[in-house]
Design an enzyme around this catalytic site. Sequence first.
Site, PDB file in Angstrom:
ATOM      1  N   ASP A 210      39.783  37.633  33.659  1.00  0.00           N
ATOM      2  CA  ASP A 210      39.766  38.138  35.028  1.00  0.00           C
ATOM      3  C   ASP A 210      38.372  37.851  35.608  1.00  0.00           C
ATOM      4  O   ASP A 210      37.402  38.524  35.266  1.00  0.00           O
ATOM      5  CB  ASP A 210      40.070  39.649  34.995  1.00  0.00           C
ATOM      6  CG  ASP A 210      39.905  40.305  36.359  1.00  0.00           C
ATOM      7  OD1 ASP A 210      39.454  39.632  37.315  1.00  0.00           O
ATOM      8  OD2 ASP A 210      40.216  41.510  36.458  1.00  0.00           O
ATOM      9  N   LYS A 236      36.477  38.888  47.480  1.00  0.00           N
ATOM     10  CA  LYS A 236      35.188  39.338  46.931  1.00  0.00           C
ATOM     11  C   LYS A 236      34.144  38.232  46.991  1.00  0.00           C
ATOM     12  O   LYS A 236      32.985  38.445  46.684  1.00  0.00           O
ATOM     13  CB  LYS A 236      35.360  39.797  45.479  1.00  0.00           C
ATOM     14  CG  LYS A 236      36.268  41.019  45.358  1.00  0.00           C
ATOM     15  CD  LYS A 236      36.272  41.555  43.957  1.00  0.00           C
ATOM     16  CE  LYS A 236      37.505  42.353  43.626  1.00  0.00           C
ATOM     17  NZ  LYS A 236      37.567  43.678  44.212  1.00  0.00           N
ATOM     18  N   CYS A 374      39.698  51.980  39.913  1.00  0.00           N
ATOM     19  CA  CYS A 374      40.876  51.320  39.295  1.00  0.00           C
ATOM     20  C   CYS A 374      40.615  51.033  37.823  1.00  0.00           C
ATOM     21  O   CYS A 374      40.974  49.947  37.311  1.00  0.00           O
ATOM     22  CB  CYS A 374      41.248  50.039  40.034  1.00  0.00           C
ATOM     23  SG  CYS A 374      41.726  50.292  41.720  1.00  0.00           S
TER      24      CYS A 374
HETATM   25  N1  PMP Z   1      39.980  42.824  38.603  1.00  0.00           N
HETATM   26  C1  PMP Z   1      38.771  43.296  38.914  1.00  0.00           C
HETATM   27  C2  PMP Z   1      37.689  43.297  37.863  1.00  0.00           C
HETATM   28  C3  PMP Z   1      38.514  43.777  40.187  1.00  0.00           C
HETATM   29  O1  PMP Z   1      37.308  44.258  40.496  1.00  0.00           O
HETATM   30  C4  PMP Z   1      39.560  43.750  41.155  1.00  0.00           C
HETATM   31  C5  PMP Z   1      39.344  44.268  42.565  1.00  0.00           C
HETATM   32  N2  PMP Z   1      38.757  45.522  42.645  1.00  0.00           N
HETATM   33  C6  PMP Z   1      40.798  43.240  40.787  1.00  0.00           C
HETATM   34  C7  PMP Z   1      40.966  42.788  39.499  1.00  0.00           C
HETATM   35  C8  PMP Z   1      41.941  43.174  41.741  1.00  0.00           C
HETATM   36  O2  PMP Z   1      41.741  42.150  42.669  1.00  0.00           O
HETATM   37  P1  PMP Z   1      42.701  42.002  43.921  1.00  0.00           P
HETATM   38  O3  PMP Z   1      42.729  43.321  44.615  1.00  0.00           O
HETATM   39  O4  PMP Z   1      42.075  40.993  44.775  1.00  0.00           O
HETATM   40  O5  PMP Z   1      44.003  41.584  43.422  1.00  0.00           O
END
Ligand code: PMP
Length: 416
Positions: A210, A236, A374
């Site tokens: 990721d 991001k 999250c």
């Molecule tokens: N993985 C990580 C480490 C993140 O920081 C995030 C976003 N906070 C995501 C996944 C999810 O990304 P997205 O919302 O763009 O799908």
Amino acid sequence: MNAPRTAPATIPTPDWDGVRTDFPLLTREIQGKSLIYLDSANTGQKPASVIEAVDDFYRRHNANVSRAVHTLGTEATDAYEGARSKLARFLNVRADELVLCSGTTFAINLVAYSWALPRLKSGDTLLVSRMEHHANIVPWQLVAERTGARIKVAELTADGSLDLPALYAAMTTDVKLLALAHVSNVLGTVNPVREICREARKRGIVTVVDGSQAAPHRALDVAAIGCDFYAITGHKMCGPTGTGALWARREHLQAMPPFIGGGEMIREVSFEGTVFNDAPHKFEAGTPNIAGFIGLGAAVDYLQSVGMANIEARENELLAHATEELLKIDGLRIFGRAPGKAAVISFLIEGAHAHDLATLLDLEGVAIRSGQHCAHPLLQFLGVAATCRASLAFYNTHDEIERFVVALKKARGLLA
Ligand code: PMP
């Protein structure tokens, strides 16, 4: 389509005050105070060139991709495919191995449903690290539920690093897949993904990295990492929301069935059966976020004009400054002190709730995130219900860090 990477040119250190003026939103006032935006791990701000690229597409070129032979259709398709090529060069991968999608969440779900679900079975194991974002946990849980595979957790050391000996010991023969963040969105830990992927590969374990928090902050060479899948998210990295990509090794893309069916991903459809398009189009059903990807292409141009090495060095400087100042505050504790960490600072102040601190900081114009980011399993490991998180980007300034710390001390005083 697949331009090999030339050695990245060394870009002179930019005038950081000038860079800042590229971001229109950073001139905003919040609660009558100049905005101090310290939530870039959540989403990054957008330079004018990205906003203008999206605007220009809708004003001058708007048409659907790959369907129309008229001029606008050709312009839209060229611009969309041009963005894929730019992103591929940015990551150092082949453009025809790069699936464009809505972001990391979609990218990981694509791997889960299209690679893992048809392959895993009872007795197999998915190895996931403790520091993962829910986007890199929940899809694997869904796969585990449906296949009977189990999930094993790779644990951390006290400073928030991955416990590498434990990780390698956990790579037993039943492990079929390892899902791992390149950079933690809570701790800032930068995982040695190259070494880890090499170890996984030796044992026949497929790796999903990721890269959400890595791509915006450091030069990436995904080919050199040696993973099987690498996910990124555009919002991001100065790009529009709803954009992202999954890079996958060609052999996986060829073997994986489509995840979502519809237009664009087919070569021929009849009621007797459908012949699918080649990868990556096989995984891009329906009308994509064309304007968004054109904006993401502009974001890649922008990041490269500033220089990823400059961005990394600048953010390291800001991180060192902020860490030093924050640690002077009585009762402040930082979560995540791994060597070489990225510019994400999760913290708490004794006696103050994270949400209260964030609310009081907002009154001073300072935007930080508070909560669980999250990452519930990580917060359980840290033994706290929530943290504050200040996440920095190259467009932040040393002056903002000073003002953030003053605002934080004031907030702490009010809550004490
Ligand atoms: N993985 C990580 C480490 C993140 O920081 C995030 C976003 N906070 C995501 C996944 C999810 O990304 P997205 O919302 O763009 O799908």
